[in-house]
Design a protein around this motif. Sequence first.
Motif, PDB file in Angstrom:
ATOM      1  N   CYS A 111       0.855  -1.190   0.000  1.00 28.33           N
ATOM      2  CA  CYS A 111       0.000   0.000   0.000  1.00 28.33           C
ATOM      3  C   CYS A 111       0.891   1.240   0.000  1.00 28.33           C
ATOM      4  O   CYS A 111       1.797   1.363   0.817  1.00 28.33           O
ATOM      5  CB  CYS A 111      -0.908   0.000   1.225  1.00 28.33           C
ATOM      6  SG  CYS A 111      -1.814   1.539   1.417  1.00 28.33           S
ATOM      7  N   CYS A 165      -0.051   3.404   3.584  1.00 30.71           N
ATOM      8  CA  CYS A 165       0.341   2.972   4.928  1.00 30.71           C
ATOM      9  C   CYS A 165       1.491   1.961   4.912  1.00 30.71           C
ATOM     10  O   CYS A 165       2.038   1.633   5.966  1.00 30.71           O
ATOM     11  CB  CYS A 165      -0.852   2.387   5.687  1.00 30.71           C
ATOM     12  SG  CYS A 165      -1.367   0.773   5.096  1.00 30.71           S
ATOM     13  N   CYS A 173      -6.343  -1.471  -0.094  1.00 34.39           N
ATOM     14  CA  CYS A 173      -5.561  -1.835   1.086  1.00 34.39           C
ATOM     15  C   CYS A 173      -6.488  -2.420   2.146  1.00 34.39           C
ATOM     16  O   CYS A 173      -7.517  -1.834   2.480  1.00 34.39           O
ATOM     17  CB  CYS A 173      -4.850  -0.613   1.633  1.00 34.39           C
ATOM     18  SG  CYS A 173      -3.901  -0.991   3.110  1.00 34.39           S
ATOM     19  N   CYS A 206      -5.747  -0.033   5.679  1.00 37.81           N
ATOM     20  CA  CYS A 206      -6.177   1.357   5.814  1.00 37.81           C
ATOM     21  C   CYS A 206      -7.299   1.736   4.838  1.00 37.81           C
ATOM     22  O   CYS A 206      -7.839   2.839   4.907  1.00 37.81           O
ATOM     23  CB  CYS A 206      -4.993   2.315   5.643  1.00 37.81           C
ATOM     24  SG  CYS A 206      -4.493   2.554   3.949  1.00 37.81           S
ATOM     25  N   HIS A 253      -7.111   2.286   1.643  1.00 35.65           N
ATOM     26  CA  HIS A 253      -6.684   3.090   0.517  1.00 35.65           C
ATOM     27  C   HIS A 253      -6.983   2.355  -0.792  1.00 35.65           C
ATOM     28  O   HIS A 253      -6.605   1.204  -0.962  1.00 35.65           O
ATOM     29  CB  HIS A 253      -5.187   3.387   0.630  1.00 35.65           C
ATOM     30  CG  HIS A 253      -4.590   4.000  -0.590  1.00 35.65           C
ATOM     31  ND1 HIS A 253      -4.967   5.233  -1.048  1.00 35.65           N
ATOM     32  CD2 HIS A 253      -3.641   3.551  -1.457  1.00 35.65           C
ATOM     33  CE1 HIS A 253      -4.275   5.510  -2.145  1.00 35.65           C
ATOM     34  NE2 HIS A 253      -3.472   4.509  -2.406  1.00 35.65           N
TER      35      HIS A 253
END
Length: 314
Positions: A254, A257, A273, A276, A278
């Motif tokens: 990712c 993070c 992700c 997190c 994302h």
Amino acid sequence: MRDLDQAFQNFFAGRAGYPKPRRKFVNDALRFPSSRVGAIAVLNAKWARVRLPKIGAVKFRYTRPIRGAVGNVTVVREANGWHIAFSCAFEHETPVNDNPPVGIDRGIVNTFALATGEMHAMPPSNLNDRHKQWQRTAARRKSRSKRQAKARRHAARIAAKAARQRLHWQHVTTTRIAKRFGAAVLEDLKIRNMSASAKGTVEEPGKNVARKAGLNRSILAAAWYRFELLLTYKLAFRGGTVVKVDPRYTSVTCSKCGSRDKANRENQAKFLCLSCGHADHADVNAAVNILLAGTRPSAASETSGGSRGLERAA
Ligand SMILES: [Zn+2]
């Protein structure tokens, strides 16, 4: 003689195979040292003439001005005709480049994805059908006949045009990137291994045979390699650099993070992700990772050009 000597040196050093004899229509290229080449006479806006040893006056299309001192002159026959290339050496003041860096991911669906979110796919050729047709015609015609040779020439000419179209696209794309950015971070791909063999090596016996196979893949591998070459000299000319980083995990990490998980990459295009949340295009996410790896102090190996530029005019 000089090229033959170099070929044998490459062979004995283990860099290349045993030199193959020159064959008409297969590898028609000859190189003249500048000392044997006469002055270049510009005839008008479109044509120029040069005197080559043993050949005499050769007229050629003057596509761009020849700057500085002429080095080697190379004459090549390709399927679509003869080409002449002059290597030139001239002084070039490298400008200070304070453009931002960019990460570039090279992929299959998107030939290149930039960390800025742009994606470039090499446009498919519109000549494939015509090329196939002529190949079929050649296969149908009487073996070793003049008519078969003619059909083969047609096919080769179309293939050469397709190759030129790909090169044109690569030039346009790399020039745009070199103008906008000060450094390009690329994955350090072992392109030679990727295009060489689908059968695999002793360490890795043919795991990806199906994926590696195919003409398209070898074209892509060549495009990636060409892309790197073009970008390197175009950036160096503008005071920029190409940085290469380790390609491992760039597609599954990712970029927000740093979580590294195979499940992060949902499919070819989508990255999500799991820690997190994302979400991004998988290729863009990889390009951001590549940029991060390249701009992190240490780790990266730089390849940069000098201030003395080499330009080829044809
Ligand atoms: Zn994350």
